[in-house]
Write an enzyme that holds these catalytic residues in place. Sequence first.
Site, PDB file in Angstrom:
ATOM      1  N   TYR A  63      33.477   7.730  24.836  1.00 32.89           N
ATOM      2  CA  TYR A  63      32.142   7.213  25.183  1.00 32.89           C
ATOM      3  C   TYR A  63      32.240   5.754  25.657  1.00 32.89           C
ATOM      4  O   TYR A  63      31.661   5.378  26.684  1.00 32.89           O
ATOM      5  CB  TYR A  63      31.252   7.320  23.952  1.00 32.89           C
ATOM      6  CG  TYR A  63      29.807   6.935  24.148  1.00 32.89           C
ATOM      7  CD1 TYR A  63      28.923   7.770  24.821  1.00 32.89           C
ATOM      8  CD2 TYR A  63      29.312   5.742  23.625  1.00 32.89           C
ATOM      9  CE1 TYR A  63      27.583   7.412  24.981  1.00 32.89           C
ATOM     10  CE2 TYR A  63      27.978   5.386  23.773  1.00 32.89           C
ATOM     11  CZ  TYR A  63      27.117   6.223  24.450  1.00 32.89           C
ATOM     12  OH  TYR A  63      25.786   5.870  24.603  1.00 32.89           O
ATOM     13  N   LEU A 112      40.481   8.550  18.047  1.00 36.09           N
ATOM     14  CA  LEU A 112      41.405   8.755  19.178  1.00 36.09           C
ATOM     15  C   LEU A 112      42.541   9.707  18.806  1.00 36.09           C
ATOM     16  O   LEU A 112      42.959  10.543  19.611  1.00 36.09           O
ATOM     17  CB  LEU A 112      41.960   7.399  19.642  1.00 36.09           C
ATOM     18  CG  LEU A 112      42.900   7.423  20.842  1.00 36.09           C
ATOM     19  CD1 LEU A 112      42.239   8.062  22.068  1.00 36.09           C
ATOM     20  CD2 LEU A 112      43.376   6.008  21.190  1.00 36.09           C
TER      21      LEU A 112
HETATM   22  N1  LIG Z   1      20.104   6.126  21.692  1.00 36.69           N
HETATM   23  C1  LIG Z   1      20.877   5.052  21.684  1.00 36.69           C
HETATM   24  O1  LIG Z   1      20.944   4.310  20.699  1.00 36.69           O
HETATM   25  C2  LIG Z   1      21.688   4.682  22.901  1.00 36.69           C
HETATM   26  C3  LIG Z   1      22.455   3.515  22.838  1.00 36.69           C
HETATM   27  C4  LIG Z   1      23.188   3.154  23.937  1.00 36.69           C
HETATM   28  C5  LIG Z   1      23.150   3.905  25.090  1.00 36.69           C
HETATM   29  N2  LIG Z   1      22.410   5.039  25.137  1.00 36.69           N
HETATM   30  C6  LIG Z   1      22.430   5.799  26.384  1.00 36.69           C
HETATM   31  O2  LIG Z   1      21.106   6.039  26.826  1.00 36.69           O
HETATM   32  C7  LIG Z   1      21.040   7.261  27.548  1.00 36.69           C
HETATM   33  C8  LIG Z   1      19.954   8.154  26.945  1.00 36.69           C
HETATM   34  O3  LIG Z   1      20.242   8.358  25.581  1.00 36.69           O
HETATM   35  P1  LIG Z   1      19.270   9.120  24.565  1.00 36.69           P
HETATM   36  O4  LIG Z   1      19.487   8.509  23.247  1.00 36.69           O
HETATM   37  O5  LIG Z   1      17.904   9.192  25.141  1.00 36.69           O
HETATM   38  O6  LIG Z   1      19.983  10.552  24.578  1.00 36.69           O
HETATM   39  P2  LIG Z   1      19.373  12.014  24.389  1.00 36.69           P
HETATM   40  O7  LIG Z   1      20.521  12.866  23.949  1.00 36.69           O
HETATM   41  O8  LIG Z   1      18.131  11.993  23.554  1.00 36.69           O
HETATM   42  O9  LIG Z   1      18.951  12.406  25.896  1.00 36.69           O
HETATM   43  C9  LIG Z   1      19.903  12.564  26.928  1.00 36.69           C
HETATM   44  C10 LIG Z   1      19.335  13.482  27.988  1.00 36.69           C
HETATM   45  O10 LIG Z   1      20.357  13.645  28.993  1.00 36.69           O
HETATM   46  C11 LIG Z   1      20.397  15.029  29.337  1.00 36.69           C
HETATM   47  N3  LIG Z   1      21.714  15.421  29.863  1.00 36.69           N
HETATM   48  C12 LIG Z   1      22.877  15.505  29.169  1.00 36.69           C
HETATM   49  N4  LIG Z   1      23.849  15.994  29.958  1.00 36.69           N
HETATM   50  C13 LIG Z   1      23.301  16.232  31.180  1.00 36.69           C
HETATM   51  C14 LIG Z   1      23.801  16.749  32.401  1.00 36.69           C
HETATM   52  N5  LIG Z   1      25.076  17.147  32.524  1.00 36.69           N
HETATM   53  N6  LIG Z   1      22.962  16.852  33.461  1.00 36.69           N
HETATM   54  C15 LIG Z   1      21.655  16.469  33.347  1.00 36.69           C
HETATM   55  N7  LIG Z   1      21.130  15.970  32.205  1.00 36.69           N
HETATM   56  C16 LIG Z   1      21.934  15.849  31.129  1.00 36.69           C
HETATM   57  C17 LIG Z   1      20.085  15.758  28.026  1.00 36.69           C
HETATM   58  O11 LIG Z   1      19.704  17.108  28.255  1.00 36.69           O
HETATM   59  C18 LIG Z   1      18.997  14.891  27.440  1.00 36.69           C
HETATM   60  O12 LIG Z   1      17.705  15.276  27.860  1.00 36.69           O
HETATM   61  C19 LIG Z   1      22.444   7.861  27.479  1.00 36.69           C
HETATM   62  O13 LIG Z   1      23.163   7.520  28.641  1.00 36.69           O
HETATM   63  C20 LIG Z   1      23.042   7.190  26.268  1.00 36.69           C
HETATM   64  O14 LIG Z   1      24.448   7.156  26.321  1.00 36.69           O
HETATM   65  C21 LIG Z   1      21.672   5.456  24.055  1.00 36.69           C
END
Ligand SMILES: NC(=O)c1ccc[n+]([C@@H]2O[C@H](COP(=O)([O-])OP(=O)(O)OC[C@H]3O[C@@H](n4cnc5c(N)ncnc54)[C@H](O)[C@@H]3O)[C@@H](O)[C@H]2O)c1
Length: 312
Positions: free
Chosen positions: A218, A161
């Site tokens: 986040y 932060l």
């Molecule tokens: N991987 C984890 O451990 C985890 C844990 C908790 C929550 N999440 C949440 O799950 C979701 C998917 O995560 P992930 O790990 O598959 O992430 P990732 O980065 O592999 O995929 C995210 C996708 O979102 C797309 N994206 C980003 N900004 C965008 C925009 N402005 N417009 C349209 N598309 C956009 C990216 O291009 C990408 O294809 C996210 O919301 C993430 O915060 C993931």
Amino acid sequence: MAQAFDGLIRSAGKEVRAGATANLLVVASDSALASSLRFFLSARSAFVSGQVVRIGPPVGPSEPVDPPLSGRVAVVTGAARGIGEAIAETLHRDGATIVAVDVPAAGDALARVANRTGGTALQLDITAPDASERLLAHLRERHGRVDVVVHNAGITRDKLLANMDADRWNAVLAVNLRSQLAINGALLGDATLLGTSARIVCISSMSGIAGNRGQTNYAASKAGVIGMVRALAPRFAERGATINAVAPGFIETAMTAKMPLATREAGRRVSSLRQGGLPVDVAEAVGWLAQSASAGVTGQVVRVDGQNMLGA
Ligand SMILES: NC(=O)c1ccc[n+]([C@@H]2O[C@H](COP(=O)([O-])OP(=O)(O)OC[C@H]3O[C@@H](n4cnc5c(N)ncnc54)[C@H](O)[C@@H]3O)[C@@H](O)[C@H]2O)c1
């Protein structure tokens, strides 16, 4: 007395061994249970443990069909890779027509997902000022309706932060929270597009529940998603629709592969199941909530985190 079961089941989740899980369904007398029982009693909920889910009376018409999403049009944002790709594939397996949305830079991967799932691809930055308008126009012109919206796209821009700058803060809030608010507002404001028994599923995160060092932006965005789901549940219920949040813990994707090794290993181990989850684990939870038959589940947060010790 009923509250005592919360403590019992959460403790049981920490005691059971060999990949077993323990969850509590609190059921109103006139609720439809089949889709929830099918999810919680199958391997589809393998990474869900220690959860308490309330199943109330159906908010609108509930039409059990086989496969459970046949005839339904489902939008998945961030569908080009990771969890979004798994959600698109799982909803397609269950019979839905997929509208795969991602940024233009991910266009090739997005097209591959749309082709594989027999749906349409929409290259769209969901933070663009006209994003909701373009999404709704695509749905109207190409599909004539929408039944399921999965707000999955998300980004991280981690900093303590003390070192957080406005760009990192704003970028994360814009993708993870403001875009969801805008699209949900546009759906509620449209009189015809939302099908009967529509389902909205918003991807939050364990960080939004427990907080996480270096992730104030986040965690704020993901906690905001939970607040939004609770606030909008009565508005969507007026349209016979539900809205829920799925909060993943540590899931093996490109996002978590960027973590330093020690943090990544700790993330995997600090849960009752002592391992990370897979994108399909999140996708199966979304698939359960997306069904018309899950009409009694709304305004809730379901963690898909192997009963992570943080924020439990
Ligand atoms: N991987 C984890 O451990 C985890 C844990 C908790 C929550 N999440 C949440 O799950 C979701 C998917 O995560 P992930 O790990 O598959 O992430 P990732 O980065 O592999 O995929 C995210 C996708 O979102 C797309 N994206 C980003 N900004 C965008 C925009 N402005 N417009 C349209 N598309 C956009 C990216 O291009 C990408 O294809 C996210 O919301 C993430 O915060 C993931």
